[in-house]
Design an enzyme around this catalytic site. Structure first.
Site, short mmCIF file in Angstrom:
data_model
loop_
_atom_site.label_atom_id
_atom_site.label_comp_id
_atom_site.label_asym_id
_atom_site.label_seq_id
_atom_site.Cartn_x
_atom_site.Cartn_y
_atom_site.Cartn_z
CE LYS A 53 6.13 16.68 1.63
NZ LYS A 53 7.35 17.00 2.39
CD GLN A 97 0.28 14.42 -3.58
OE1 GLN A 97 0.79 14.32 -2.47
NE2 GLN A 97 -1.02 14.55 -3.76
CG ASP A 120 0.35 8.90 1.63
OD1 ASP A 120 -0.23 9.68 2.41
OD2 ASP A 120 0.67 9.21 0.46
#
Length: 294
Positions: A53, A97, A120
């Site tokens: 990322k 995450q 997300d």
């Protein structure tokens, strides 16, 4: 058989994002989009994803930050960190995450994220807006799947799509996106799980088969209709003497068998993984441009 090359498509989209960031932001004196990630513990796949990322952000001109915490951080302390990110005006979007350590309730953490920074697309507000087909941040992997189908102009209208796996991250949202009234929707969708009777027979009726079971090489050739489109979301590390790292990646689909029978298939790696990451960039760009308003 043709490969649905997620790396190729994601590279094209990243080039478009980079051009937009330069011309509409940096050249006009605006700040570059800022994407942050919260990483808890030392989970190797999570570390790999976050590192990728960061690399993606650099390629498109985004600012990238990573907030690392030990695996034994308390839920209270993690919630404090999220509140800080929610209130930081310099951060346009962030992710926490997953997976998180077992002592932390993932749902509580997801619900603590500001929906307007939830790039997300996991917050209930964004999921609810997605279900109603109104502007929202879409979950990154389903967003990537739809974008890949669109790039290759794979017809979905009137097709039977079978989704194997009902997770809130992939299976359930992609089933909704494919069934809703839209250009790359209007499919008849069957959402299956490990308790579905005659799963093999059901999978073999699919014009489009999306596999997100989390089981190594679960789908074999006898589960696939001839000339079906196969989307493999799974990714697993297995030991290998042939690679420098000592492992190689495989998916939920037995690629060598299934690729001989289908019309299109995603490889692992290089299929849905890059599309998930570029979808995160697209959501962050929308957040920076304040395109999603509640």
């Amino acid at each position: 058989m043709k490969l649905l090359d997620g790396k190729l498509v994601s590279d094209k989209i990243k080039a478009e994002i980079a051009a937009e960031v330069k011309t509409t932001m940096l050249d006009t004196g605006k700040e570059a989009p800022h994407l942050a990630a919260v990483l808890v513990g030392e989970d190797p796949p999570s570390q790999t994803y976050v590192a990728a990322k960061e690399k993606d952000c650099k390629e498109v001109g985004f600012i990238s930050s990573v907030y690392k915490y030990p695996a034994n951080i308390s839920q209270v302390k993690l919630l404090e960190a999220i509140r800080f990110l929610n209130n930081d005006p310099e951060i346009d979007g962030f992710i926490v995450q997953l997976p998180l350590p077992k002592h932390i309730d993932e749902q509580i953490i997801i619900e603590s994220i500001d929906p307007l920074k939830d790039v997300d697309g996991f917050h209930p507000v964004n999921i609810g807006r997605m279900v109603l087909n109104i502007p929202s941040f879409l979950p990154a992997t389903p967003y990537g799947i739809i974008t890949l189908l669109e790039h290759y102009q794979i017809e979905t209208e009137g097709k039977h799509c079978v989704v194997l796996g009902r997770s809130n991250i992939v299976g359930t949202p992609v089933s909704i996106l494919l069934s809703r009234k839209s250009k790359y929707g209007n499919a008849t969708v069957t959402l299956c799980n490990s308790h579905t009777p005659n799963l093999q027979a059901m999978a073999s009726t699919a014009d489009i088969l999306i596999v997100a079971m989390g089981k190594q090489e679960f789908v074999t050739a006898d589960m696939v209709k001839k000339d079906a489109v196969v989307i493999d979301v799974g990714i697993h590390r297995i030991p290998s003497d042939e690679t420098k790292s000592g492992y190689r990646l495989i998916g939920d689909v037995k690629f060598n068998e299934v690729s001989k029978k289908c019309s299109y298939i995603t490889p692992v790696p290089g299929g849905i993984g890059p599309m998930t990451r570029v979808s995160l960039l697209l959501n962050t760009l929308k957040a920076a441009k304040k395109e999603i308003k509640f």
